[in-house]
Design a protein around this motif. Structure first.
Motif, mmCIF file in Angstrom:
data_model
loop_
_atom_site.group_PDB
_atom_site.id
_atom_site.type_symbol
_atom_site.label_atom_id
_atom_site.label_comp_id
_atom_site.label_asym_id
_atom_site.label_seq_id
_atom_site.Cartn_x
_atom_site.Cartn_y
_atom_site.Cartn_z
ATOM 1 N N HIS A 179 0.835 -1.197 0.000
ATOM 2 C CA HIS A 179 0.000 0.000 0.000
ATOM 3 C C HIS A 179 0.871 1.248 0.000
ATOM 4 O O HIS A 179 1.878 1.316 0.725
ATOM 5 C CB HIS A 179 -0.919 0.019 1.229
ATOM 6 N N VAL A 180 0.478 2.230 -0.789
ATOM 7 C CA VAL A 180 1.220 3.485 -0.908
ATOM 8 C C VAL A 180 0.254 4.642 -0.717
ATOM 9 O O VAL A 180 -0.776 4.725 -1.401
ATOM 10 C CB VAL A 180 1.926 3.606 -2.274
ATOM 11 N N GLY A 181 0.573 5.526 0.219
ATOM 12 C CA GLY A 181 -0.223 6.727 0.442
ATOM 13 C C GLY A 181 0.598 7.963 0.125
ATOM 14 O O GLY A 181 1.754 8.078 0.562
ATOM 15 N N LEU A 241 -5.625 9.618 6.760
ATOM 16 C CA LEU A 241 -4.581 8.601 6.681
ATOM 17 C C LEU A 241 -4.765 7.540 7.769
ATOM 18 O O LEU A 241 -4.568 6.345 7.529
ATOM 19 C CB LEU A 241 -3.199 9.237 6.816
ATOM 20 N N GLY A 242 -5.140 7.978 8.967
ATOM 21 C CA GLY A 242 -5.345 7.039 10.055
ATOM 22 C C GLY A 242 -6.462 6.059 9.756
ATOM 23 O O GLY A 242 -6.327 4.847 10.005
ATOM 24 N N THR A 243 -7.554 6.560 9.203
ATOM 25 C CA THR A 243 -8.678 5.693 8.836
ATOM 26 C C THR A 243 -8.267 4.707 7.746
ATOM 27 O O THR A 243 -8.611 3.517 7.795
ATOM 28 C CB THR A 243 -9.871 6.536 8.355
ATOM 29 N N TRP A 244 -7.537 5.192 6.757
ATOM 30 C CA TRP A 244 -7.061 4.325 5.667
ATOM 31 C C TRP A 244 -6.167 3.213 6.198
ATOM 32 O O TRP A 244 -6.323 2.043 5.831
ATOM 33 C CB TRP A 244 -6.317 5.184 4.653
ATOM 34 N N ARG A 268 -6.014 1.968 9.342
ATOM 35 C CA ARG A 268 -6.692 1.045 10.243
ATOM 36 C C ARG A 268 -7.714 0.175 9.514
ATOM 37 O O ARG A 268 -7.833 -1.024 9.793
ATOM 38 C CB ARG A 268 -7.360 1.808 11.384
ATOM 39 N N GLU A 269 -8.448 0.748 8.592
ATOM 40 C CA GLU A 269 -9.531 -0.001 7.952
ATOM 41 C C GLU A 269 -9.088 -0.742 6.699
ATOM 42 O O GLU A 269 -9.566 -1.870 6.450
ATOM 43 C CB GLU A 269 -10.685 0.950 7.605
ATOM 44 N N ARG A 270 -8.191 -0.187 5.932
ATOM 45 C CA ARG A 270 -7.846 -0.783 4.646
ATOM 46 C C ARG A 270 -6.521 -1.547 4.715
ATOM 47 O O ARG A 270 -6.412 -2.658 4.174
ATOM 48 C CB ARG A 270 -7.774 0.291 3.562
ATOM 49 N N VAL A 271 -5.519 -0.976 5.354
ATOM 50 C CA VAL A 271 -4.181 -1.575 5.349
ATOM 51 C C VAL A 271 -4.034 -2.607 6.462
ATOM 52 O O VAL A 271 -3.633 -3.758 6.221
ATOM 53 C CB VAL A 271 -3.093 -0.492 5.474
ATOM 54 N N TRP A 272 -4.350 -2.197 7.691
ATOM 55 C CA TRP A 272 -4.157 -3.090 8.836
ATOM 56 C C TRP A 272 -5.361 -3.972 9.125
ATOM 57 O O TRP A 272 -5.283 -4.911 9.926
ATOM 58 C CB TRP A 272 -3.816 -2.263 10.071
ATOM 59 N N ARG A 273 -6.522 -3.642 8.523
ATOM 60 C CA ARG A 273 -7.752 -4.423 8.712
ATOM 61 C C ARG A 273 -8.126 -4.559 10.191
ATOM 62 O O ARG A 273 -8.440 -5.658 10.667
ATOM 63 C CB ARG A 273 -7.611 -5.801 8.076
ATOM 64 N N LEU A 274 -8.115 -3.453 10.911
ATOM 65 C CA LEU A 274 -8.470 -3.468 12.328
ATOM 66 C C LEU A 274 -9.961 -3.229 12.518
ATOM 67 O O LEU A 274 -10.594 -2.568 11.733
ATOM 68 C CB LEU A 274 -7.665 -2.407 13.071
#
Length: 376
Positions: free
Chosen positions: A244-246, A365-368, A370-376
């Protein structure tokens, strides 16, 4: 007793080198007069780089006796490879740690021109490996690739270092390899001369003088900074980035165009979604200059509100095992998210505008993550 051989200081400096602004002196003086109330929870030194202390920010909710572990974000602050101030992004790091329940670890590196590429990259590498192996830091080590709860972010020149270190085999193949790399106002393309890059941003007459004038404060010093960091002939190609790249750009920053190009390229090559082909030499203004000519009003992150998103300012694509996120923050200069830079403004409304936009993109960025990258 160990010894270290240092490279000699380069003597073929561009004539612009002596014109570097004394920002570090101003920042230090300001801290003496108005001491900040933000500090890390821990400052550690590791044997691999004892001269480069690591600043660690734990979430405000952290209970020391508790065994709870957290995702970790490694942060490389701006410093133009050449200068740097080890407390420069303490406020950003503290805010992200507290609002996103994440351990934030700030990394430092040796400075150019005494040390050139790839020494700063290997400094970051050594410190990352040391911190990941440090069991006293409450890092979540229960995840597995490619969804490790680890990410790395760099500001400006730190963005360049973040991209570089994330591709090293020791990091890329690590059991806790970063699942995402993020760059904020990153120096991502060293193959294009600064004078050409300066043609790829807007100057807006409706804004205050420091934003509307036809000069870019970073432009005059960038050739010297690149000279000090990268020797001639270095391979500048990207090969093995995290899944993933932001990418975050400031609209009134000539560096934003190269971040936009990379975001569009990754989307086109990996997601097979075409968001256009930005080109710094295009005859079409919409591809040659990032952003829009008009002053923006409304949502601090244009394109993320109601209605159809403006893809020049924001888009997000995902594919099997990866993704890319692009944000262009409207009507702000390079360094808008840094307290020391933004408080050089004299108008309170401009300072508050930069604060609101910093908080907004940090949440995004935090939402991205936690929800998309880390799947928390």
């Amino acid at each position: 007793m160990s010894s270290e051989t240092r490279e000699p200081v380069r003597t073929d400096a561009p004539t612009v080198l002596h014109k570097l602004p004394p920002l570090t002196t101003k920042i230090l003086l300001k801290e003496v007069i108005w001491p900040p109330n933000v500090r890390p929870d821990l400052i550690k030194t590791y044997q691999c780089r004892p001269h480069l202390p690591v600043r660690i920010f734990l979430p405000a909710s952290h209970d020391a006796p508790s065994p709870h572990a957290y995702p970790v974000l490694f942060v490389i602050v701006r410093g133009r490879w050449f200068i740097g101030y080890n407390k420069e992004h303490d406020e950003w790091n503290r805010a992200f740690a507290d609002t996103q329940s994440t351990v934030v670890i700030r990394l430092d590196h040796s400075k150019a021109p005494r040390t050139q590429f790839p020494r700063p990259v290997h400094d970051i590498e050594a410190l990352m490996l040391a911190a990941l192996a440090d069991e006293t830091i409450p890092i979540d080590r229960s995840s597995h690739p490619p969804m490790n709860r680890v990410a790395i972010l760099g500001f400006a020149s730190g963005g360049n270092l973040a991209l570089a270190v994330s591709q090293l085999p020791s990091i890329h193949n690590h059991s806790l390899a970063p699942a995402a790399v993020m760059c904020v106002a990153g120096v991502l393309d060293l193959s294009i001369p600064t004078e050409r890059k300066l043609e790829n941003r807007y100057y807006k007459p409706a804004l205050k003088p420091s934003k509307r004038c036809g000069k870019d404060s970073l432009g005059p010093v960038m050739p010297a900074l690149c000279w000090g960091y990268v020797p001639y002939g270095v391979d500048l190609y990207l090969s093995m980035l995290p899944a993933h790249v932001g990418l975050v750009g400031a609209e009134l920053d000539f560096l934003a165009h190269e971040a936009w190009r990379l975001a569009c390229r990754l989307s086109r090559e990996d997601a097979r979604v075409d968001h256009g082909t930005p080109d710094p030499e295009s005859r079409e203004t919409q591809w040659r200059i990032v952003g829009q000519e008009q002053v923006h009003s409304g949502n601090p992150l244009r394109g993320l509100g109601e209605g159809v998103p403006d893809e020049r300012f924001a888009f997000e694509e995902h594919w099997q095992g990866g993704g890319v996120k692009w944000l262009l923050i409207p009507d702000v200069l390079h360094g808008f998210d840094n307290r020391f830079y933004r408080e050089m403004d004299t108008r309170r409304e401009d300072i508050r505008d930069a604060e609101v936009k910093t908080e907004a993109y940090m949440r995004e960025l935090g939402t991205w993550l936690r929800e998309r990258v880390w799947r928390l």
